[in-house]
Design an enzyme around this catalytic site. Structure first.
Site, PDB file in Angstrom:
ATOM      1  N   HIS A 226      40.351  37.282  50.647  1.00  0.00           N
ATOM      2  CA  HIS A 226      41.521  37.739  51.424  1.00  0.00           C
ATOM      3  C   HIS A 226      41.901  36.579  52.364  1.00  0.00           C
ATOM      4  O   HIS A 226      42.155  35.474  51.913  1.00  0.00           O
ATOM      5  CB  HIS A 226      41.139  39.045  52.125  1.00  0.00           C
ATOM      6  N   HIS A 265      46.589  36.500  42.719  1.00  0.00           N
ATOM      7  CA  HIS A 265      46.952  37.530  43.687  1.00  0.00           C
ATOM      8  C   HIS A 265      46.881  38.888  43.008  1.00  0.00           C
ATOM      9  O   HIS A 265      47.198  39.004  41.821  1.00  0.00           O
ATOM     10  CB  HIS A 265      48.365  37.296  44.225  1.00  0.00           C
ATOM     11  N   ASP A 317      48.013  31.259  50.955  1.00  0.00           N
ATOM     12  CA  ASP A 317      46.963  30.471  51.604  1.00  0.00           C
ATOM     13  C   ASP A 317      46.908  29.034  51.092  1.00  0.00           C
ATOM     14  O   ASP A 317      46.391  28.149  51.780  1.00  0.00           O
ATOM     15  CB  ASP A 317      45.598  31.142  51.404  1.00  0.00           C
TER      16      ASP A 317
HETATM   17  N1  COA Z   1      40.558  31.020  40.043  1.00  0.00           N
HETATM   18  C1  COA Z   1      40.138  31.162  38.770  1.00  0.00           C
HETATM   19  N2  COA Z   1      40.348  32.282  38.056  1.00  0.00           N
HETATM   20  C2  COA Z   1      40.988  33.273  38.667  1.00  0.00           C
HETATM   21  C3  COA Z   1      41.456  33.198  39.975  1.00  0.00           C
HETATM   22  C4  COA Z   1      41.217  32.004  40.662  1.00  0.00           C
HETATM   23  N3  COA Z   1      41.624  31.873  41.925  1.00  0.00           N
HETATM   24  N4  COA Z   1      42.065  34.348  40.308  1.00  0.00           N
HETATM   25  C5  COA Z   1      41.993  35.149  39.255  1.00  0.00           C
HETATM   26  N5  COA Z   1      41.348  34.504  38.249  1.00  0.00           N
HETATM   27  C6  COA Z   1      41.081  35.019  36.924  1.00  0.00           C
HETATM   28  C7  COA Z   1      39.854  35.927  36.929  1.00  0.00           C
HETATM   29  O1  COA Z   1      38.677  35.203  36.711  1.00  0.00           O
HETATM   30  C8  COA Z   1      40.187  36.849  35.809  1.00  0.00           C
HETATM   31  O2  COA Z   1      39.973  36.186  34.599  1.00  0.00           O
HETATM   32  P1  COA Z   1      39.408  36.943  33.320  1.00  0.00           P
HETATM   33  O3  COA Z   1      40.428  38.004  33.005  1.00  0.00           O
HETATM   34  O4  COA Z   1      39.294  35.868  32.312  1.00  0.00           O
HETATM   35  O5  COA Z   1      38.100  37.529  33.768  1.00  0.00           O
HETATM   36  C9  COA Z   1      41.693  37.059  35.951  1.00  0.00           C
HETATM   37  O6  COA Z   1      42.172  35.866  36.545  1.00  0.00           O
HETATM   38  C10 COA Z   1      42.048  38.256  36.800  1.00  0.00           C
HETATM   39  O7  COA Z   1      41.416  38.074  38.081  1.00  0.00           O
HETATM   40  P2  COA Z   1      40.929  39.235  39.016  1.00  0.00           P
HETATM   41  O8  COA Z   1      39.973  38.674  40.008  1.00  0.00           O
HETATM   42  O9  COA Z   1      40.472  40.407  38.209  1.00  0.00           O
HETATM   43  O10 COA Z   1      42.269  39.618  39.709  1.00  0.00           O
HETATM   44  P3  COA Z   1      42.371  40.406  41.031  1.00  0.00           P
HETATM   45  O11 COA Z   1      43.737  40.955  41.064  1.00  0.00           O
HETATM   46  O12 COA Z   1      41.263  41.342  41.215  1.00  0.00           O
HETATM   47  O13 COA Z   1      42.123  39.223  42.101  1.00  0.00           O
HETATM   48  C11 COA Z   1      42.244  37.726  43.815  1.00  0.00           C
HETATM   49  C12 COA Z   1      43.005  38.773  42.980  1.00  0.00           C
HETATM   50  C13 COA Z   1      43.156  37.279  44.940  1.00  0.00           C
HETATM   51  C14 COA Z   1      40.996  38.394  44.425  1.00  0.00           C
HETATM   52  C15 COA Z   1      41.820  36.556  42.921  1.00  0.00           C
HETATM   53  O14 COA Z   1      42.955  35.986  42.333  1.00  0.00           O
HETATM   54  C16 COA Z   1      41.025  35.520  43.694  1.00  0.00           C
HETATM   55  O15 COA Z   1      39.817  35.669  43.886  1.00  0.00           O
HETATM   56  N6  COA Z   1      41.693  34.410  44.171  1.00  0.00           N
HETATM   57  C17 COA Z   1      41.030  33.402  44.939  1.00  0.00           C
HETATM   58  C18 COA Z   1      40.929  33.833  46.408  1.00  0.00           C
HETATM   59  C19 COA Z   1      42.244  33.779  47.106  1.00  0.00           C
HETATM   60  O16 COA Z   1      42.986  32.813  47.038  1.00  0.00           O
HETATM   61  N7  COA Z   1      42.518  34.862  47.854  1.00  0.00           N
HETATM   62  C20 COA Z   1      43.730  34.980  48.639  1.00  0.00           C
HETATM   63  C21 COA Z   1      44.611  36.051  48.090  1.00  0.00           C
HETATM   64  S1  COA Z   1      46.155  36.128  48.923  1.00  0.00           S
END
Ligand code: COA
Length: 378
Positions: A226, A265, A317
């Site tokens: 987050h 996201h 971010d």
């Molecule tokens: N880097 C690499 N792979 C990523 C990724 C990232 N930042 N964000 C998502 N993915 C991939 C996941 O590994 C997953 O791949 P798969 O289907 O092959 O397993 C797919 O994309 C879906 O990701 P998921 O984590 O299930 O999506 P979500 O909607 O639950 O997650 C976040 C959203 C924000 C938690 C996730 O994108 C993330 O962890 N980002 C990095 C942290 C970040 O920047 N947070 C700020 C958000 S505003």
């Protein structure tokens, strides 16, 4: 308690892990429209607010639902300037925390303590303005404490943003830096039922108080998935000496299953609507120095490489982390700055939740052992 269906051999209740796609309630504060690629605060497009409004105007809008008239804005500004000083016991308690703890821990403690002291007076709106006015004082003093410096007291002759820089560095930067910073605050202010706002609404839904809800929200925002991502982004750039490092580094990171901070996201799957505005604000700062131009080059290359490799776009971010770095903030101060802004959205949601409350209490699908007898009690 019934766990009806959860342990049956047939298909159990549908589980929405992470509450993905669940519409938990209504809100009039903001709408994130992924299809249209836009974010509206109280109906107003956020890029338009970022182009023409002050953070004080946006805070008023988020709380009251309408943009302020001149007199409203003057009144809010007066209240904010009057409330910047921290009570002495809070200053003493915060300065007793280990300097090794994260500034988000300090901020969380400050909110909790301000609630316990009950110095804001009045109702939730006064408490919201009070927190909004005092949190920058905590953030600036903590950055200085970590640098071994004494705090700089707030200056009531300065605007919200000017005063924050003044309390951090003892001086106010030029208009370009001030405006880029203010834009980041406007963009961070509110974003629907994100994890920290939802945490605040969950706490509020039990009948608890605003400070308890904001304390929980600070805790939720700290996490790197987050708000903590704006700090974690700098951890990525630290590993990249130049644009040529990007592809080999990314290949290794993705192969090992590492999430690249600042990308992806939960709601935006085709790009974060706030990024173009913040990217422009970053560019304004970055183009002024060699270091900035270098960082921008690495950032652009990684953005392209992530799109090619995973089809993932940067979130807010991603440009904000390097912008704060180039403005001279220490990395552990980035997420606390996010708090200074998001406290407006959190408190608007807390007041909205209270006004039409329903206890937030979802169900779970049980996957533990089936009913069994305690050993030796057959
Ligand atoms: N880097 C690499 N792979 C990523 C990724 C990232 N930042 N964000 C998502 N993915 C991939 C996941 O590994 C997953 O791949 P798969 O289907 O092959 O397993 C797919 O994309 C879906 O990701 P998921 O984590 O299930 O999506 P979500 O909607 O639950 O997650 C976040 C959203 C924000 C938690 C996730 O994108 C993330 O962890 N980002 C990095 C942290 C970040 O920047 N947070 C700020 C958000 S505003």
């Amino acid at each position: 308690m019934s766990t009806s269906g959860a342990t049956s051999s047939g298909p159990g209740p549908q589980v929405k892990r992470g509450l993905a796609g669940v519409v938990a309630d209504t809100t009039a504060v903001s709408v994130v429209d992924e299809g249209a690629g836009q974010l509206l605060y109280r109906g107003y497009p956020v890029p338009a607010l970022a182009a023409s409004s002050s953070f004080e105007q946006v805070a008023y809008l988020i709380w009251h639902g309408e943009l302020p008239e001149e007199a409203d804005l003057a009144e809010l500004g007066r209240a904010e300037r009057e409330r910047r000083q921290l009570p002495k016991p809070v200053v003493q308690a915060l300065s007793s925390l280990p300097v090794t703890c994260h500034p988000m821990d300090v901020l969380r403690t400050a909110v909790s303590m301000l609630g316990a002291m009950g110095t804001a007076g009045g109702g939730d709106l006064e408490a919201s303005v009070d927190l909004w006015a005092k949190l920058p004082t905590v953030v600036a003093a903590e950055q200085r404490r970590r640098r071994g410096l004494a705090p700089v007291p707030p200056d009531p002759s300065l605007s919200y943003c000017e005063n924050f820089f003044h309390m951090c560095n003892g001086e106010v930067p030029d208009q370009e830096v001030l405006r880029s910073f203010e834009i980041s605050l406007i963009l961070y202010a509110e974003h629907g039922f994100n994890a920290s706002t939802f945490a605040a609404r969950v706490v509020t839904s039990t009948g608890s108080d605003l400070y308890s809800a904001v304390t929980a929200a600070v805790g939720a925002l700290k996490g790197p998935l987050h708000g903590g991502a704006n700090e974690a982004v700098m951890g990525v750039f630290d590993q990249l000496e130049g644009p040529a490092d990007v592809e080999p580094w990314l290949e290794g990171a993705l192969a090992s299953g590492t999430k690249v901070m600042g990308f992806g996201h939960r709601v935006y799957k085709h790009g974060d609507s706030r990024v173009p505005t913040m990217r422009t604000a970053l560019e304004v700062i970055a183009r002024r120095t060699e270091e900035g131009r270098h960082l921008l080059g690495v950032s652009d290359r990684l953005e392209q490489a992530m799109r090619d490799a995973k089809g993932l776009y940067p979130n807010l971010d991603y440009p904000t982390g390097p912008a704060y770095f180039l403005m001279g903030f220490d990395t552990p101060t980035f997420t606390p700055i996010f708090v200074m802004s998001r406290v407006t959205g959190w408190t608007a949601h807390i007041m909205e939740q209270k006004a039409n409350n329903a206890l937030i209490r979802p169900l779970s699908s049980y996957v533990g052992p089936a009913r069994r007898e305690l050993p030796g009690r057959r």
